[in-house]
Design a protein around this motif. Structure first.
Motif, PDB file in Angstrom:
ATOM      1  N   UNK A  41       0.824  -1.211   0.000  1.00 17.12           N
ATOM      2  CA  UNK A  41       0.000   0.000   0.000  1.00 17.12           C
ATOM      3  C   UNK A  41       0.859   1.263   0.000  1.00 17.12           C
ATOM      4  N   UNK A  42       2.174   1.077   0.012  1.00 13.30           N
ATOM      5  CA  UNK A  42       3.103   2.201   0.141  1.00 13.30           C
ATOM      6  C   UNK A  42       3.618   2.619  -1.241  1.00 13.30           C
ATOM      7  N   UNK A  43       3.522   3.899  -1.578  1.00 14.01           N
ATOM      8  CA  UNK A  43       4.017   4.340  -2.890  1.00 14.01           C
ATOM      9  C   UNK A  43       5.529   4.185  -2.998  1.00 14.01           C
ATOM     10  N   UNK A  44       5.986   3.819  -4.174  1.00  8.84           N
ATOM     11  CA  UNK A  44       7.429   3.765  -4.426  1.00  8.84           C
ATOM     12  C   UNK A  44       8.001   5.179  -4.304  1.00  8.84           C
ATOM     13  N   UNK A  45       9.318   5.267  -4.264  1.00  7.20           N
ATOM     14  CA  UNK A  45       9.962   6.577  -4.150  1.00  7.20           C
ATOM     15  C   UNK A  45       9.587   7.478  -5.326  1.00  7.20           C
ATOM     16  N   UNK A  46       9.511   6.891  -6.514  1.00  6.65           N
ATOM     17  CA  UNK A  46       9.159   7.677  -7.704  1.00  6.65           C
ATOM     18  C   UNK A  46       7.737   8.219  -7.594  1.00  6.65           C
ATOM     19  N   UNK A  47       6.815   7.379  -7.147  1.00  5.55           N
ATOM     20  CA  UNK A  47       5.426   7.813  -7.009  1.00  5.55           C
ATOM     21  C   UNK A  47       5.299   8.852  -5.897  1.00  5.55           C
ATOM     22  N   UNK A  48       6.048   8.670  -4.831  1.00  4.54           N
ATOM     23  CA  UNK A  48       6.015   9.637  -3.729  1.00  4.54           C
ATOM     24  C   UNK A  48       6.439  11.023  -4.197  1.00  4.54           C
ATOM     25  N   UNK A  49       7.441  11.081  -5.072  1.00  6.95           N
ATOM     26  CA  UNK A  49       7.873  12.377  -5.607  1.00  6.95           C
ATOM     27  C   UNK A  49       6.767  13.016  -6.454  1.00  6.95           C
TER      28      UNK A  49
END
Length: 196
Positions: free
Chosen positions: A54-62
């Protein structure tokens, strides 16, 4: 001996052409890396990326961070969170985007979910169903390496949008850019060669 020199010469030319091509791709990508978005957009499409459980990847978080910064300054912009549920994902990418935006203070009433898409082409195509009919100014949010191709795909769909480039995490740069070079090449082939 002559044949060997000829082969070496051909290989050198071939390698030179490849390097020039990748240099061209990097130039096109970099053109969109510092794009300034217009204020008061009617809508924003946030393109999905990998979710780990359920946790966004680093790329998605950016992407989410870049979107949230804009949305806090532009209170009337609605959001289309785009991205389906893939392998290893417990929720859709769209749902992950919505959850994280709400955590950052964005009212969920502003967020629409497009949770069927599986790639950039579908992100754009399916998100168009959610765009208000009277909308004039639209944005696409994605990582800087991905913005050039995303806006080209949108243009092919007659969707006039600007971009918001999100940072690409340092750890993801080698993999992201190498994959994007191949994806852009595939896009060019699909667009310009009828048999591809």
């Amino acid at each position: 001996m002559k044949n060997k020199k000829r082969i070496l010469k051909i290989m050198s030319i071939f390698i030179g052409i490849i390097l020039l091509y990748f240099g061209f791709l990097q130039y096109k990508i970099s053109q969109y890396s510092s794009t300034k978005a217009p204020s008061n957009a009617d809508y924003m499409i946030i393109l999905g990326a990998r979710v780990k459980g359920t946790v966004p990847s680093l790329a998605l978080e950016e992407r989410i961070n870049a979107a949230a910064r804009y949305l806090k300054k532009n209170k009337n912009t609605i959001v289309i969170a785009s991205g389906g549920k893939g392998p290893g994902e417990d929720i859709s990418e769209a749902e992950s985007i919505k959850t994280e935006l709400v955590k950052r203070g964005i009212n969920e009433s502003r967020i629409l979910l497009e949770d069927r898409s599986t790639d950039t082409y579908e992100n754009i195509e399916f998100s168009m169903e959610f765009i208000p009919k009277d909308a004039k100014i639209g944005l696409v949010v994605t990582n800087n390496f991905h913005l050039y191709r995303s806006l080209m795909i949108a243009k092919d769909e007659d969707l006039a949008v600007s971009g918001i480039p999100a940072k690409t995490p340092l750890i993801a740069i080698p993999k992201s850019y190498s994959r994007e070079y191949l994806a852009i090449t595939k896009y060019y082939l699909k667009k310009w060669t009828p048999f591809f």
